[in-house]
Design a protein around this motif. Structure first.
Motif, PDB file in Angstrom:
ATOM      1  N   LYS A   1       0.521  -1.428   0.123  1.00  0.00           N
ATOM      2  CA  LYS A   1       0.035  -0.045  -0.479  1.00  0.00           C
ATOM      3  C   LYS A   1       0.931   0.986  -0.080  1.00  0.00           C
ATOM      4  CE  LYS A   1      -3.894  -2.650  -0.052  1.00  0.00           C
ATOM      5  NZ  LYS A   1      -5.240  -2.001  -0.881  1.00  0.00           N
ATOM      6  N   GLY A   2       1.935   1.183  -0.164  1.00  0.00           N
ATOM      7  CA  GLY A   2       3.563   2.133  -0.038  1.00  0.00           C
ATOM      8  C   GLY A   2       3.287   3.291   1.344  1.00  0.00           C
ATOM      9  N   VAL A   3       3.339   2.362   2.895  1.00  0.00           N
ATOM     10  CA  VAL A   3       2.599   3.044   3.741  1.00  0.00           C
ATOM     11  C   VAL A   3       4.113   2.745   4.469  1.00  0.00           C
ATOM     12  CG1 VAL A   3       1.590   3.109   6.193  1.00  0.00           C
ATOM     13  CG2 VAL A   3       0.141   2.139   3.930  1.00  0.00           C
ATOM     14  N   ASN A   4       4.695   4.494   4.486  1.00  0.00           N
ATOM     15  CA  ASN A   4       6.138   4.354   5.864  1.00  0.00           C
ATOM     16  C   ASN A   4       5.515   4.656   7.060  1.00  0.00           C
ATOM     17  OD1 ASN A   4       8.191   4.705   6.950  1.00  0.00           O
ATOM     18  ND2 ASN A   4       8.839   6.633   5.823  1.00  0.00           N
ATOM     19  N   PRO A   5       5.624   3.187   8.414  1.00  0.00           N
ATOM     20  CA  PRO A   5       4.791   3.581   9.364  1.00  0.00           C
ATOM     21  C   PRO A   5       6.220   4.366  10.721  1.00  0.00           C
ATOM     22  CG  PRO A   5       5.810   1.735   8.525  1.00  0.00           C
ATOM     23  CD  PRO A   5       5.774   2.010   7.954  1.00  0.00           C
ATOM     24  N   PHE A   6       6.878   4.729   9.695  1.00  0.00           N
ATOM     25  CA  PHE A   6       7.633   5.761  10.514  1.00  0.00           C
ATOM     26  C   PHE A   6       7.606   7.198   9.752  1.00  0.00           C
ATOM     27  CE2 PHE A   6      10.099   1.874  10.523  1.00  0.00           C
ATOM     28  CZ  PHE A   6       9.269   1.637  12.079  1.00  0.00           C
ATOM     29  N   GLY A   7       6.866   7.606   8.830  1.00  0.00           N
ATOM     30  CA  GLY A   7       6.602   9.006   7.989  1.00  0.00           C
ATOM     31  C   GLY A   7       6.670   9.669   8.694  1.00  0.00           C
ATOM     32  N   GLY A   8       6.020   9.703  10.054  1.00  0.00           N
ATOM     33  CA  GLY A   8       5.381  10.444  10.776  1.00  0.00           C
ATOM     34  C   GLY A   8       6.617  11.515  11.796  1.00  0.00           C
ATOM     35  N   CYS A   9       7.679  11.019  11.731  1.00  0.00           N
ATOM     36  CA  CYS A   9       9.377  11.637  12.411  1.00  0.00           C
ATOM     37  C   CYS A   9       9.021  12.348  12.064  1.00  0.00           C
ATOM     38  CB  CYS A   9       9.492  10.248  12.990  1.00  0.00           C
ATOM     39  SG  CYS A   9       8.673   8.615  13.821  1.00  0.00           S
ATOM     40  N   LEU A  10       9.686  12.621  10.463  1.00  0.00           N
ATOM     41  CA  LEU A  10      11.210  13.009   9.532  1.00  0.00           C
ATOM     42  C   LEU A  10      10.111  14.991   9.701  1.00  0.00           C
ATOM     43  CD1 LEU A  10      10.878  11.248   6.508  1.00  0.00           C
ATOM     44  CD2 LEU A  10      12.550  11.943   8.406  1.00  0.00           C
ATOM     45  N   PRO A  11       9.245  14.656  10.071  1.00  0.00           N
ATOM     46  CA  PRO A  11       9.119  16.589  10.208  1.00  0.00           C
ATOM     47  C   PRO A  11       8.855  17.176  11.535  1.00  0.00           C
ATOM     48  CG  PRO A  11       7.406  14.998   9.105  1.00  0.00           C
ATOM     49  CD  PRO A  11       7.823  15.089   9.340  1.00  0.00           C
ATOM     50  N   LEU A  12       8.592  16.038  12.906  1.00  0.00           N
ATOM     51  CA  LEU A  12       8.850  16.552  14.216  1.00  0.00           C
ATOM     52  C   LEU A  12      10.382  16.377  14.507  1.00  0.00           C
ATOM     53  CD1 LEU A  12       6.720  14.158  16.075  1.00  0.00           C
ATOM     54  CD2 LEU A  12       6.472  16.738  15.654  1.00  0.00           C
ATOM     55  N   ILE A  13      11.600  15.222  14.118  1.00  0.00           N
ATOM     56  CA  ILE A  13      13.111  15.605  14.085  1.00  0.00           C
ATOM     57  C   ILE A  13      13.360  16.670  13.341  1.00  0.00           C
ATOM     58  CG2 ILE A  13      14.709  14.779  12.874  1.00  0.00           C
ATOM     59  CD1 ILE A  13      13.964  12.274  12.570  1.00  0.00           C
ATOM     60  N   PHE A  14      13.265  17.249  12.439  1.00  0.00           N
ATOM     61  CA  PHE A  14      13.800  18.835  11.708  1.00  0.00           C
ATOM     62  C   PHE A  14      12.344  19.873  12.150  1.00  0.00           C
ATOM     63  CE2 PHE A  14      14.756  15.845   8.332  1.00  0.00           C
ATOM     64  CZ  PHE A  14      15.956  16.478   7.185  1.00  0.00           C
ATOM     65  N   GLN A  15      11.465  19.700  12.608  1.00  0.00           N
ATOM     66  CA  GLN A  15      10.959  21.129  13.664  1.00  0.00           C
ATOM     67  C   GLN A  15      11.631  20.980  14.668  1.00  0.00           C
ATOM     68  OE1 GLN A  15       6.420  21.383  14.186  1.00  0.00           O
ATOM     69  NE2 GLN A  15       6.569  20.088  12.699  1.00  0.00           N
ATOM     70  N   TYR A  16      12.338  19.761  15.784  1.00  0.00           N
ATOM     71  CA  TYR A  16      12.631  21.030  16.802  1.00  0.00           C
ATOM     72  C   TYR A  16      13.975  22.000  16.733  1.00  0.00           C
ATOM     73  CZ  TYR A  16       9.093  18.234  18.822  1.00  0.00           C
ATOM     74  OH  TYR A  16       7.898  17.657  19.407  1.00  0.00           O
ATOM     75  N   PRO A  17      14.848  21.004  16.078  1.00  0.00           N
ATOM     76  CA  PRO A  17      16.189  22.125  16.304  1.00  0.00           C
ATOM     77  C   PRO A  17      15.750  23.379  15.794  1.00  0.00           C
ATOM     78  CG  PRO A  17      16.692  19.720  14.542  1.00  0.00           C
ATOM     79  CD  PRO A  17      15.108  19.400  14.825  1.00  0.00           C
ATOM     80  N   ILE A  18      14.787  23.642  14.638  1.00  0.00           N
ATOM     81  CA  ILE A  18      14.372  25.197  14.033  1.00  0.00           C
ATOM     82  C   ILE A  18      14.274  26.403  15.597  1.00  0.00           C
ATOM     83  CG2 ILE A  18      13.172  26.530  12.960  1.00  0.00           C
ATOM     84  CD1 ILE A  18      13.235  24.117  11.039  1.00  0.00           C
ATOM     85  N   LEU A  19      13.092  24.798  16.885  1.00  0.00           N
ATOM     86  CA  LEU A  19      12.323  25.395  17.491  1.00  0.00           C
ATOM     87  C   LEU A  19      13.541  25.959  18.494  1.00  0.00           C
ATOM     88  CD1 LEU A  19       9.789  26.083  19.165  1.00  0.00           C
ATOM     89  CD2 LEU A  19       9.959  24.545  20.008  1.00  0.00           C
ATOM     90  N   ILE A  20      14.309  25.155  18.550  1.00  0.00           N
ATOM     91  CA  ILE A  20      15.338  25.384  19.395  1.00  0.00           C
ATOM     92  C   ILE A  20      16.641  26.774  18.656  1.00  0.00           C
ATOM     93  CG2 ILE A  20      17.489  24.855  20.443  1.00  0.00           C
ATOM     94  CD1 ILE A  20      16.702  21.467  20.170  1.00  0.00           C
ATOM     95  N   ALA A  21      17.260  26.645  17.515  1.00  0.00           N
ATOM     96  CA  ALA A  21      17.605  27.898  17.646  1.00  0.00           C
ATOM     97  C   ALA A  21      17.179  28.941  17.348  1.00  0.00           C
ATOM     98  CB  ALA A  21      17.733  27.589  15.664  1.00  0.00           C
ATOM     99  N   LEU A  22      15.298  28.710  17.006  1.00  0.00           N
ATOM    100  CA  LEU A  22      14.308  30.146  17.236  1.00  0.00           C
ATOM    101  C   LEU A  22      14.754  30.978  18.652  1.00  0.00           C
ATOM    102  CD1 LEU A  22      11.367  29.468  14.287  1.00  0.00           C
ATOM    103  CD2 LEU A  22      13.799  30.895  13.917  1.00  0.00           C
TER     104      LEU A  22
ATOM    105  N   VAL B   1       6.174  31.596  21.027  1.00  0.00           N
ATOM    106  CA  VAL B   1       5.451  31.540  21.440  1.00  0.00           C
ATOM    107  C   VAL B   1       4.382  31.424  19.646  1.00  0.00           C
ATOM    108  CG1 VAL B   1       3.124  31.118  21.977  1.00  0.00           C
ATOM    109  CG2 VAL B   1       5.112  31.528  23.040  1.00  0.00           C
ATOM    110  N   LEU B   2       4.425  32.825  18.965  1.00  0.00           N
ATOM    111  CA  LEU B   2       3.458  33.305  18.036  1.00  0.00           C
ATOM    112  C   LEU B   2       3.936  32.554  16.713  1.00  0.00           C
ATOM    113  CD1 LEU B   2       1.836  35.755  16.442  1.00  0.00           C
ATOM    114  CD2 LEU B   2       4.023  37.186  16.516  1.00  0.00           C
ATOM    115  N   TYR B   3       5.824  32.272  16.591  1.00  0.00           N
ATOM    116  CA  TYR B   3       6.225  31.402  15.530  1.00  0.00           C
ATOM    117  C   TYR B   3       5.450  30.649  15.951  1.00  0.00           C
ATOM    118  CZ  TYR B   3       9.040  27.660  13.460  1.00  0.00           C
ATOM    119  OH  TYR B   3       9.424  26.536  13.177  1.00  0.00           O
ATOM    120  N   TRP B   4       4.976  29.142  16.893  1.00  0.00           N
ATOM    121  CA  TRP B   4       4.605  28.296  16.887  1.00  0.00           C
ATOM    122  C   TRP B   4       3.088  28.314  16.779  1.00  0.00           C
ATOM    123  CZ3 TRP B   4       6.596  23.225  17.005  1.00  0.00           C
ATOM    124  CH2 TRP B   4       5.449  22.449  17.641  1.00  0.00           C
TER     125      TRP B   4
END
Length: 262
Positions: A95-116, A202-205
């Motif tokens: 079916k073309g499902v990646n059960p771990f596909g939901g993790c990638l955006p979170l992995i990239f979001q948190y370093p950005i949040l820390i930097a900001l 907080v405005l960014y988030w």
């Protein structure tokens, strides 16, 4: 928060100043330019992360759609965990499902949040600057000023709604309940964090959550329409195939019927 990412820090500081200087040249009012700069920066970051976000949404959508099939496998192979795992992974692959596909955006979001976090903590020009009802973008909320609590509450609420939109089509009652609990926990965590972060972050988030909600709604409608169209095409092909006498399987079926009649 003691984590530092110097590369992202410097990049975002320079980029934010570039955006803010551009807005200041048009609207020479810091109480407008800084807030608009944060919103524009958020939009740009969300657009850059959209391909990953799309994969996350697609994975979530497909996982929901195949959940009845997964449930059947769980019933069929409940006494054989190894076989269940193998058949489940086979179904995901088909079916073309990646059960771990939901993790990638979170992995990239948190370093950005820390930097900001460091960007908005170190920008000297942001001190004393307001936006809309926010009196000072550089300060954290305080119970002595009830208006400063509006944004953190809005942050927690949009975090919850954003998460629920992603699992809105979940037909499995147990998974829906689990998703609701996880969303409540996540929204509570970000509500607490928003009370500790300065208003700029907080405005960014919060703006990011609003964009996420819009993207989720559009992508889910597109994927749903695409799947419905594919189902219609498959149904039409089956009807045409069953009615076409020139197909080998239909020829055999016709001969069998004639033989039976004789």
């Amino acid at each position: 928060m003691n984590l530092k990412i110097p590369f992202l820090n410097n990049m975002f500081i320079n980029f934010f100043n570039y955006i803010n200087n551009g807005i200041l040249s048009i609207l020479p009012n810091k109480n407008i330019s800084y807030g608009l700069s944060i919103i524009i920066l958020t939009i740009i970051i969300r657009m850059i992360l959209f391909p990953l976000n799309y994969k996350q949404l697609k994975s979530s959508f497909l996982m929901t759609k195949i959940s009845p099939q997964v449930k059947k496998l769980q019933t069929k192979y409940k006494s054989d965990p190894t076989k269940l795992n193998a058949e489940t992974m086979k179904l995901y692959k088909e079916k073309g499902v990646n059960p771990f596909g939901g993790c990638l955006p979170l992995i990239f979001q948190y370093p950005i949040l820390i930097a900001l976090y460091f960007v908005f903590s170190t920008l000297s020009g942001i001190k004393g600057v307001g936006f809309l009802w926010i009196h000072d973008l550089s300060k954290v909320s305080s119970f002595s000023d009830w208006t400063s609590l509006i944004l953190p509450i809005f942050s927690g609420a949009t975090t919850y709604i954003s998460g629920m939109l992603m699992t809105a089509n979940n037909a499995d009652e147990a998974q829906a309940k689990q998703s609701k609990t996880m969303n409540l926990v996540m929204s509570g965590v970000f509500l607490f964090m928003s009370l500790k972060f300065n208003a700029a972050l907080v405005l960014y988030w919060t703006v990011g959550n609003l964009i996420q909600m819009l993207q989720t709604k559009i992508v889910m409608l597109m994927l749903s329409k695409k799947m419905d169209d594919e189902d219609d095409d498959n149904s039409n092909k089956k009807i045409i195939g069953d009615a076409d006498p020139s197909l080998p399987e239909n020829k055999k079926s016709k001969k069998k019927r004639i033989s039976n009649n004789n």
